[in-house]
Scaffold this motif. Structure first.
Motif, mmCIF file in Angstrom:
data_model
loop_
_atom_site.group_PDB
_atom_site.id
_atom_site.type_symbol
_atom_site.label_atom_id
_atom_site.label_comp_id
_atom_site.label_asym_id
_atom_site.label_seq_id
_atom_site.Cartn_x
_atom_site.Cartn_y
_atom_site.Cartn_z
ATOM 1 N N THR A 98 -28.361 99.800 42.995
ATOM 2 C CA THR A 98 -28.441 99.585 44.446
ATOM 3 C C THR A 98 -27.624 98.370 44.852
ATOM 4 O O THR A 98 -26.866 98.404 45.830
ATOM 5 N N SER A 103 -25.853 97.199 48.644
ATOM 6 C CA SER A 103 -27.075 97.039 49.440
ATOM 7 C C SER A 103 -27.908 95.878 48.922
ATOM 8 O O SER A 103 -28.062 95.711 47.708
ATOM 9 N N LEU A 105 -31.459 93.726 48.400
ATOM 10 C CA LEU A 105 -32.813 94.086 48.014
ATOM 11 C C LEU A 105 -33.792 93.009 48.450
ATOM 12 O O LEU A 105 -33.463 91.826 48.445
#
Length: 202
Positions: A98, A103, A105
């Protein structure tokens, strides 16, 4: 040197954003004092200073491998997923994917930016260029002095052969960087003061 808390990366866009120029207005080269991930940041700065190179380093319970520390941090999110939904969604590898995809977190209340994670993942203190020529001191704390012996050995190896007058010491005390409550570590403070006095008179 700042990284948010002692163990957590911050939401700053990149690792380099934590390394502002130092020493421009100081009459002498500064020293750097880092705790946990801040110690790795101090080592990285000393290897490639932005501004004045530090005269000496003091490292408290230093993180020496960014990859391993990032994995430990991501495990907090995996543990939260297991407690919440009972599913880990691929574990830390999925979380790394991810981040690699661009992106951010949310982990334990912190926003982990992809650029920060990528820089941290590649950082290994043993592969950094030699830091400052002055003293490099590493201290660690544990409930038993023997519990930190491995840390002392790693800190000593880090200093050895790098042009630094390295010294590592472990003392008995609480892991205050990992507690929610205020914890005092008088033995760590005493060892630190002794190292600083020794460095001042070197």
């Amino acid at each position: 040197m700042r990284t948010g808390t002692a163990g957590a990366p911050t939401s700053r866009s990149a690792w380099t954003g934590c390394k502002p120029p130092l020493g421009a207005q100081l009459p002498q080269a500064p020293g750097l004092w880092g705790l946990r991930l801040g110690a790795l940041l101090a080592l990285d700065y000393a290897a490639q200073p932005v501004g004045a190179a530090p005269a000496q380093l003091l490292l408290w319970q230093p993180v020496l491998q960014g990859n391993a520390h990032l994995t430990q941090f991501l495990r907090l999110r995996v543990a939260a997923q297991m407690l919440g939904d009972g599913v880990a969604d691929g574990g830390t590898e999925a979380l790394r994917a991810t981040l690699a995809g661009g992106s951010a977190l949310e982990v334990a209340g912190y926003t982990l930016a992809p650029a920060m994670a990528g820089a941290l993942d590649r950082l290994d203190a043993s592969r950094l260029p030699p830091p400052c020529p002055g003293p490099l001191a590493g201290t660690g704390a544990g409930r038993r002095p023997a519990a930190g012996a491995g840390l002392a050995a790693r800190a000593a190896r880090l200093a050895g052969g790098r042009g630094s007058m390295g010294r590592a010491q472990c003392v008995a005390g609480p892991a205050f960087w990992a507690t929610q409550e205020i914890a005092e570590a008088p033995a760590l403070l005493a060892a630190t003061c002794a190292m600083l006095q020794e460095a001042c008179h070197a």
